[in-house]
Structures are given as C-alpha cells and as structure tokens.
Design an enzyme around this catalytic site. Structure first.
Site, PDB file in Angstrom:
ATOM      1  N   HIS A  61       0.851  -1.189   0.000  1.00 32.46           N
ATOM      2  CA  HIS A  61       0.000   0.000   0.000  1.00 32.46           C
ATOM      3  C   HIS A  61       0.891   1.246   0.000  1.00 32.46           C
ATOM      4  CE1 HIS A  61      -3.525   2.409   0.787  1.00 32.46           C
ATOM      5  NE2 HIS A  61      -2.824   3.062   1.690  1.00 32.46           N
ATOM      6  N   GLU A  66       8.764   1.090  -2.911  1.00 30.50           N
ATOM      7  CA  GLU A  66       7.920  -0.119  -2.962  1.00 30.50           C
ATOM      8  C   GLU A  66       8.681  -1.275  -3.597  1.00 30.50           C
ATOM      9  OE1 GLU A  66       3.323   1.474  -3.389  1.00 30.50           O
ATOM     10  OE2 GLU A  66       4.377   0.865  -5.199  1.00 30.50           O
TER      11      GLU A  66
HETATM   12  C1  GRF Z   1       1.220   0.667  -5.998  1.00 24.15           C
HETATM   13  O1  GRF Z   1       1.435   2.014  -5.705  1.00 24.15           O
HETATM   14  C2  GRF Z   1       0.732  -0.093  -4.801  1.00 24.15           C
HETATM   15  O2  GRF Z   1       1.215   0.398  -3.599  1.00 24.15           O
HETATM   16  C3  GRF Z   1      -0.755   0.114  -4.891  1.00 24.15           C
HETATM   17  O3  GRF Z   1      -1.056   0.098  -6.255  1.00 24.15           O
HETATM   18  C4  GRF Z   1       0.092   0.488  -6.996  1.00 24.15           C
HETATM   19  C5  GRF Z   1       0.379  -0.597  -7.990  1.00 24.15           C
HETATM   20  O4  GRF Z   1       1.373  -0.252  -8.904  1.00 24.15           O
HETATM   21  N1  GRF Z   1      -1.444  -0.886  -4.112  1.00 24.15           N
HETATM   22  P1  GRF Z   1       1.961  -1.326  -9.900  1.00 24.15           P
HETATM   23  O5  GRF Z   1       0.794  -1.892 -10.717  1.00 24.15           O
HETATM   24  O6  GRF Z   1       2.656  -2.387  -9.118  1.00 24.15           O
HETATM   25  O7  GRF Z   1       2.898  -0.558 -10.775  1.00 24.15           O
END
Ligand code: GRF
Length: 191
Positions: free
Chosen positions: A111, A176
């Site tokens: 998240h 992330e």
């Molecule tokens: C990310 O920012 C994640 O935290 C959220 O949705 C986005 C997904 O991005 N849950 P991706 O599809 O992995 O590029």
C-alpha cells in the site's frame, strides 16, 4: 521451491520488482501465476514476457465487486497450483472469504502510504493533501478490511517542497520495489 501468485489490476511494476528479485537471487521463489481482474492490465503482459502463466479473473461485469463464487474459483485455482504465498500488487478489489481462509497468513498487500494512515485509493494524494511531512509504503497481511491487516514492513519517503501527486508517487514506488521483495522474504521466514 516457494510458489508465489501475484494479483494485480494495473501496470505491475511491483510484480516486476518480484521478478527482478527472483532473477538476481534476493528471493528464492518462483511466480507460478499472475492473475488480473483487468484484461488490459500491463501486469499480464509482463508475466507473459517472463514466461509466467497470466490469466484474467472474470468478475462477471461487476466494476468493483469481487463476487463470492469468483473468489471461490480463485482460491481453488491457487490451491491446485500449490501456491505458498499470494502477493497483491495493485489489486483493486477487496479480498474476502473464502479466499482469505484458504490462505491464512499467506496473503500480502503493498500500500502506498504509512498505514494505518491513509488507507484506500490514491493514498499518496491523501498524504499530500493532508500536509504530511512523511509519506511511504507498507506491506501488510491482508484481512477482511481495507488496508487494515497486520503491518509487516514499511519504508519512509519524505514529502519534498514542491512535490506533486505524481512526483511523490514516483518516489514512493521506488521504495515499494525495494520493500516488497524484502517483505515477502520476511513473511516466508515466518511460515
Ligand atoms: C502501488 O502504488 C501499490 O502500492 C498500490 O497500487 C500500486 C500498484 O502499482 N497498491 P503497480 O501496478 O505495481 O505498478
């Protein structure tokens, strides 16, 4: 070998970070399937490029709902594939029973905020609009709530003067991509 499933609705950059971590030996696992509720999601294309089976979850025309019988079918498929851990990566539907209890303590989500602050959609935008000095991202176990499960790992991202929603989200995504593979490893070590 640990068997992962990745579920996403969008670009799949976090799924890519999992592929990368496996490739360079940071994560000793394999992704056995990628599922998306969005037939046009680039995450499906990324999976195919990596030789990973990619399938669409047909949500029967519902825009946001993840119907019970569809969750049942997904649980069955993942069990048949002997999946050890389910990684939600930008998956835009709420996972509930019976999928949750088919994989107890085995469903993770990433998240883009420092939970418990700013659950829900466009969390980076919520943080910016609230004037937060620190933003970030969280990997947590999934329960029946929206972004409420036990927190596993977090990374901080400072909000900089002049940040726009886009610039902040881009910096959060960099974190992330480091955090998710590390958190998956940590969750696997707890099994
Ligand atoms: C990310 O920012 C994640 O935290 C959220 O949705 C986005 C997904 O991005 N849950 P991706 O599809 O992995 O590029």
């Amino acid at each position: 070998m640990i068997r992962l499933a990745v579920l996403g609705s969008g670009s799949g950059s976090n799924c890519q970070s999992i592929f990368n971590a496996i490739k360079d030996g940071r994560l000793d696992a394999e992704v056995v399937i990628v599922l998306s509720d969005n037939p046009d999601a680039y995450i499906l294309e990324r999976a195919r490029q990596h030789g990973v089976p990619a399938e669409v979850i047909d949500c029967c025309g519902f825009k946001n709902k993840f119907p019970l019988e569809v969750q049942e079918a997904v649980a069955k498929k993942l069990q048949e594939l002997k999946v050890d851990m389910v990684c939600l990566a930008g998956f835009m539907r709420l996972v509930k029973e019976p999928l949750l209890s088919a994989f107890p303590n085995r469903i993770l989500n990433i998240h883009p905020a420092l939970l418990p602050a700013f659950p829900g959609v466009e969390a980076w935008k919520q943080a910016l609009e609230a004037g937060a000095k620190q933003a970030g991202c969280t990997v947590h176990y999934v329960d029946a709530g929206m972004d409420t499960g036990e927190i596993l790992m977090q990374a901080y991202v400072p909000v900089l003067p002049g940040d726009t929603a886009e610039s902040l989200h881009a910096r959060i995504q960099v974190q992330e991509h480091i955090l998710y593979p590390a958190a998956i490893l940590s969750a696997l070590s707890r099994l």
